[in-house]
Design an enzyme around this catalytic site. Structure first.
Site, PDB file in Angstrom:
ATOM      1  N   ASP A   1       0.836  -1.202   0.000  1.00  0.00           N
ATOM      2  CA  ASP A   1       0.000   0.000   0.000  1.00  0.00           C
ATOM      3  C   ASP A   1       0.872   1.254   0.000  1.00  0.00           C
ATOM      4  O   ASP A   1       0.675   2.167  -0.804  1.00  0.00           O
ATOM      5  CB  ASP A   1      -0.925  -0.015   1.219  1.00  0.00           C
ATOM      6  CG  ASP A   1      -1.775   1.236   1.333  1.00  0.00           C
ATOM      7  OD1 ASP A   1      -2.433   1.608   0.347  1.00  0.00           O
ATOM      8  OD2 ASP A   1      -1.784   1.843   2.430  1.00  0.00           O
ATOM      9  N   ALA A   2       1.848   1.288   0.876  1.00  0.00           N
ATOM     10  CA  ALA A   2       2.755   2.440   0.962  1.00  0.00           C
ATOM     11  C   ALA A   2       3.620   2.553  -0.289  1.00  0.00           C
ATOM     12  O   ALA A   2       3.804   3.646  -0.832  1.00  0.00           O
ATOM     13  CB  ALA A   2       3.634   2.317   2.200  1.00  0.00           C
TER      14      ALA A   2
END
Length: 130
Positions: A23-24
Site C-alpha cells: 500500500d505504501a
C-alpha cells in the site's frame, strides 16, 4: 532468490503484511509518476486519490492478473484472501479484496527489490494508453 539461504518474500510474510507494505509502496510510485507530469498540486492529489482507491486498484488487478508471474500470483492470492472486518465506503468487498491482493504484489516486489517490475505493472494497470 532460489538459493538455500535466501527466503522468498512471497511466502515469508503473510498476505496482510505484504499488502501493508505494498500500500505504501504503491502510493509512493503513483505520486512519483504523477509529479513527473508537472501538474498543479491539487490536481495531482485528486488523481493520486482516484488511483489508490480500491475500485481503481481492483480494475487494474483484473487487467494485470494474466501478466503476474507465479510468485506474484501467489502474493496476490494471499493478499486477496486475508480476512478483514472493514471495507471502505467507496468499494465493494470484492473490489477491496482484489485491491488488497494487488497491494500484496507490490509489497512482494518491494521486498524483492524489483522497482522496475513495480513501475511496469503500474504503467500497464493504470496508465496504459495515455
Amino acid at each position: 532468490m532460489n538459493e538455500k539461504n535466501e527466503k522468498n518474500p512471497a511466502t515469508e510474510f503473510n498476505g496482510g503484511m505484504l499488502a501493508y507494505l505494498g500500500d505504501a509502496q504503491f502510493e509512493l510510485l503513483v505520486r512519483k509518476k504523477l509529479i513527473l507530469k508537472k501538474g498543479k498540486l491539487g490536481e495531482l492529489n485528486k488523481e493520486a486519490d482516484a488511483l489508490v482507491r480500491a475500485g481503481s486498484q481492483s480494475k487494474a488487478a483484473d487487467k494485470l492478473l494474466e501478466m503476474f508471474t507465479e510468485e506474484e500470483l501467489s502474493a496476490y492470492k494471499r493478499g486477496k484472501n486475508i480476512h478483514t472486518n472493514s471495507v471502505p465506503k467507496n468499494a465493494t468487498a470484492l473490489e477491496y479484496r482484489k485491491a488488497t491482493g494487488l497491494e500484496a504484489v507490490f509489497g512482494y516486489l518491494c521486498l524483492k527489490g524489483d522497482t522496475e517490475r513495480m513501475e511496469y505493472l503500474l504503467e500497464k494497470g493504470f496508465f496504459d494508453g495515455e
